[in-house]
Design a protein around this motif. Sequence first.
Motif, mmCIF file in Angstrom:
data_model
loop_
_atom_site.group_PDB
_atom_site.id
_atom_site.type_symbol
_atom_site.label_atom_id
_atom_site.label_comp_id
_atom_site.label_asym_id
_atom_site.label_seq_id
_atom_site.Cartn_x
_atom_site.Cartn_y
_atom_site.Cartn_z
ATOM 1 N N VAL A 23 7.564 -19.082 54.853
ATOM 2 C CA VAL A 23 6.905 -20.312 54.393
ATOM 3 C C VAL A 23 7.784 -21.520 54.687
ATOM 4 N N SER A 24 7.232 -22.701 54.468
ATOM 5 C CA SER A 24 7.997 -23.931 54.674
ATOM 6 C C SER A 24 9.152 -24.002 53.686
ATOM 7 N N LYS A 25 10.142 -24.831 54.008
ATOM 8 C CA LYS A 25 11.283 -25.001 53.099
ATOM 9 C C LYS A 25 10.821 -25.468 51.728
ATOM 10 N N THR A 26 9.872 -26.393 51.725
ATOM 11 C CA THR A 26 9.384 -26.928 50.458
ATOM 12 C C THR A 26 8.738 -25.839 49.607
ATOM 13 N N SER A 27 7.894 -25.034 50.233
ATOM 14 C CA SER A 27 7.243 -23.958 49.480
ATOM 15 C C SER A 27 8.267 -22.910 49.044
ATOM 16 N N ALA A 28 9.219 -22.610 49.912
ATOM 17 C CA ALA A 28 10.228 -21.603 49.566
ATOM 18 C C ALA A 28 11.005 -22.031 48.328
ATOM 19 N N ALA A 29 11.351 -23.316 48.270
ATOM 20 C CA ALA A 29 12.143 -23.804 47.136
ATOM 21 C C ALA A 29 11.375 -23.651 45.824
ATOM 22 N N TYR A 30 10.043 -23.677 45.892
ATOM 23 C CA TYR A 30 9.236 -23.473 44.687
ATOM 24 C C TYR A 30 8.988 -21.986 44.426
ATOM 25 N N VAL A 31 8.654 -21.258 45.480
ATOM 26 C CA VAL A 31 8.195 -19.877 45.307
ATOM 27 C C VAL A 31 9.350 -18.923 44.994
ATOM 28 N N GLN A 32 10.496 -19.114 45.655
ATOM 29 C CA GLN A 32 11.571 -18.127 45.507
ATOM 30 C C GLN A 32 12.040 -17.954 44.061
ATOM 31 N N PRO A 33 12.373 -19.027 43.359
ATOM 32 C CA PRO A 33 12.789 -18.811 41.959
ATOM 33 C C PRO A 33 11.668 -18.244 41.082
ATOM 34 N N MET A 34 10.420 -18.618 41.400
ATOM 35 C CA MET A 34 9.308 -18.089 40.611
ATOM 36 C C MET A 34 9.198 -16.578 40.809
ATOM 37 N N TRP A 35 9.242 -16.151 42.056
ATOM 38 C CA TRP A 35 9.157 -14.718 42.333
ATOM 39 C C TRP A 35 10.341 -13.975 41.717
ATOM 40 N N ALA A 36 11.534 -14.599 41.812
ATOM 41 C CA ALA A 36 12.740 -13.936 41.303
ATOM 42 C C ALA A 36 12.648 -13.718 39.793
ATOM 43 N N ASP A 37 11.909 -14.595 39.136
ATOM 44 C CA ASP A 37 11.820 -14.524 37.685
ATOM 45 C C ASP A 37 10.742 -13.559 37.202
ATOM 46 N N LEU A 38 9.866 -13.157 38.111
ATOM 47 C CA LEU A 38 8.761 -12.272 37.721
ATOM 48 C C LEU A 38 9.273 -10.860 37.483
ATOM 49 N N GLY A 39 9.014 -10.327 36.308
ATOM 50 C CA GLY A 39 9.415 -8.952 36.031
ATOM 51 C C GLY A 39 8.267 -7.974 36.218
ATOM 52 N N VAL A 40 7.083 -8.405 35.838
ATOM 53 C CA VAL A 40 5.930 -7.499 35.780
ATOM 54 C C VAL A 40 4.688 -8.231 36.268
ATOM 55 N N LEU A 41 3.857 -7.538 37.010
ATOM 56 C CA LEU A 41 2.546 -8.078 37.394
ATOM 57 C C LEU A 41 1.449 -7.339 36.644
ATOM 58 N N VAL A 42 0.455 -8.094 36.200
ATOM 59 C CA VAL A 42 -0.754 -7.490 35.640
ATOM 60 C C VAL A 42 -1.883 -7.773 36.623
ATOM 61 N N ILE A 43 -2.513 -6.728 37.102
ATOM 62 C CA ILE A 43 -3.574 -6.899 38.107
ATOM 63 C C ILE A 43 -4.796 -6.094 37.699
ATOM 64 N N GLY A 44 -5.906 -6.351 38.384
ATOM 65 C CA GLY A 44 -7.123 -5.584 38.145
ATOM 66 C C GLY A 44 -7.181 -4.363 39.051
ATOM 67 N N ARG A 45 -8.083 -3.478 38.713
ATOM 68 C CA ARG A 45 -8.225 -2.264 39.523
ATOM 69 C C ARG A 45 -8.726 -2.606 40.925
ATOM 70 N N HIS A 46 -9.503 -3.685 41.007
ATOM 71 C CA HIS A 46 -10.048 -4.068 42.303
ATOM 72 C C HIS A 46 -8.918 -4.407 43.279
ATOM 73 N N LEU A 47 -7.931 -5.197 42.816
ATOM 74 C CA LEU A 47 -6.797 -5.563 43.678
ATOM 75 C C LEU A 47 -5.947 -4.336 43.979
ATOM 76 N N PHE A 48 -5.802 -3.473 42.966
ATOM 77 C CA PHE A 48 -5.058 -2.229 43.205
ATOM 78 C C PHE A 48 -5.716 -1.420 44.318
ATOM 79 N N ASP A 49 -7.032 -1.285 44.243
ATOM 80 C CA ASP A 49 -7.730 -0.477 45.247
ATOM 81 C C ASP A 49 -7.689 -1.135 46.629
ATOM 82 N N LEU A 50 -7.826 -2.464 46.648
ATOM 83 C CA LEU A 50 -7.800 -3.190 47.926
ATOM 84 C C LEU A 50 -6.481 -2.985 48.667
ATOM 85 N N THR A 51 -5.374 -2.973 47.909
ATOM 86 C CA THR A 51 -4.036 -2.916 48.520
ATOM 87 C C THR A 51 -3.421 -1.523 48.424
ATOM 88 N N ASN A 52 -4.180 -0.579 47.853
ATOM 89 C CA ASN A 52 -3.611 0.716 47.463
ATOM 90 C C ASN A 52 -2.309 0.514 46.693
#
Lengths: 190, 190
Positions: free
Chosen positions: A43-72
């Motif tokens: 991604v762009s530098k600007t987006s990386a500066a926003y996304v990287q710390p956010m992703w680093a801070d994420l411990g757990v994802l809650v998703i639906g079964r539909h997304l689970f099935d789509l991505t296995n």
Amino acid sequence: MGSVVMHNVVSVDGFIADADDEVGPLFEWYGNGDVEIGAGCTVSKTSAAYVQPMWADLGVLVIGRHLFDLTNGWEGSPPAGEHVVVVSHRPRPEGWHPEASYFFVDDVARAVAKAGELAGDRTVGVAAGDVGGQALALGLVDEVAMDVVPVVFGSGKRYFGPVDSQHLLEDPHVVVQGDRVLHLRYKVRR
Amino acid sequence: MGSVVMHNVVSVDGFIADADDEVGPLFEWYGNGDVEIGAGCTVSKTSAAYVQPMWADLGVLVIGRHLFDLTNGWEGSPPAGEHVVVVSHRPRPEGWHPEASYFFVDDVARAVAKAGELAGDRTVGVAAGDVGGQALALGLVDEVAMDVVPVVFGSGKRYFGPVDSQHLLEDPHVVVQGDRVLHLRYKVRR
């Protein structure tokens, strides 16, 4: 417990995919820059500066079964965080990546609670759409993170899913303009 | 001919009013500041700096019959600009403000063309919703201006009205954070 953040990329008219789950131009910004941020994204530098710390801070994802099935289930490797809670009436598929820290819970409120236990003081990310919308309606969401892509979809899967009443947010505390994406983040008003 | 700008205040999920035409918190920012900008509005300095030149540049508004009926055509005094073109199959009400420069045209494309004639090199504002959405779908809109209010509506009247296919926009050239409103403006990609 860390905060619960509802998140997805979204069109200017509030859709996260078309009726066939195609994301089309919504994901262009995940590949239009020079900075590798993992999960195959550059991604762009600007987006990386926003996304990287956010992703680093994420411990757990809650998703639906539909997304689970789509991505296995991303083959057992979550794109961010170490654990995934899948909201589903159906159990974990037999034999599916037994090593993966995935949990199958049949109720949104209990799924978010389970995610909170797993996350400790890290952030719980809740996928927007059906699951995120239910969590917001139940008062379980602390922040709404929208990566707004400059495209009108006209129809498709809604970011706020089944929400059908008004919910006030605070003014956005993040307004970051990237390349083909505007990162916005709002606290839910309590 | 000046540019054609589709405009309205909008919730984060793309609604300009609820199903009963109530705008609720969407119009709060029109009254929460110190700067009088006309039409009974007092907005923050930040919003005034964005809104005032935009309003000053508007020559003509194109609106739907529904908005005309709701406001009784603002009693003949448009909130911005000098002329109004109403998209309607029904004619101008008999005896209604004969002095007002209002025109009733039964087709969106011809309404925008009429507005362009009246506007000269000033801007044509097209109300988002049914009329704006039709104009966008017909390729008649140059810019999309969204005053995004931090509230989820869940349901109601859509900003993009009947649009049902994808339309790419440029990255926003205006991103201005006011008080209870985020002003965004996008050029339509041609």
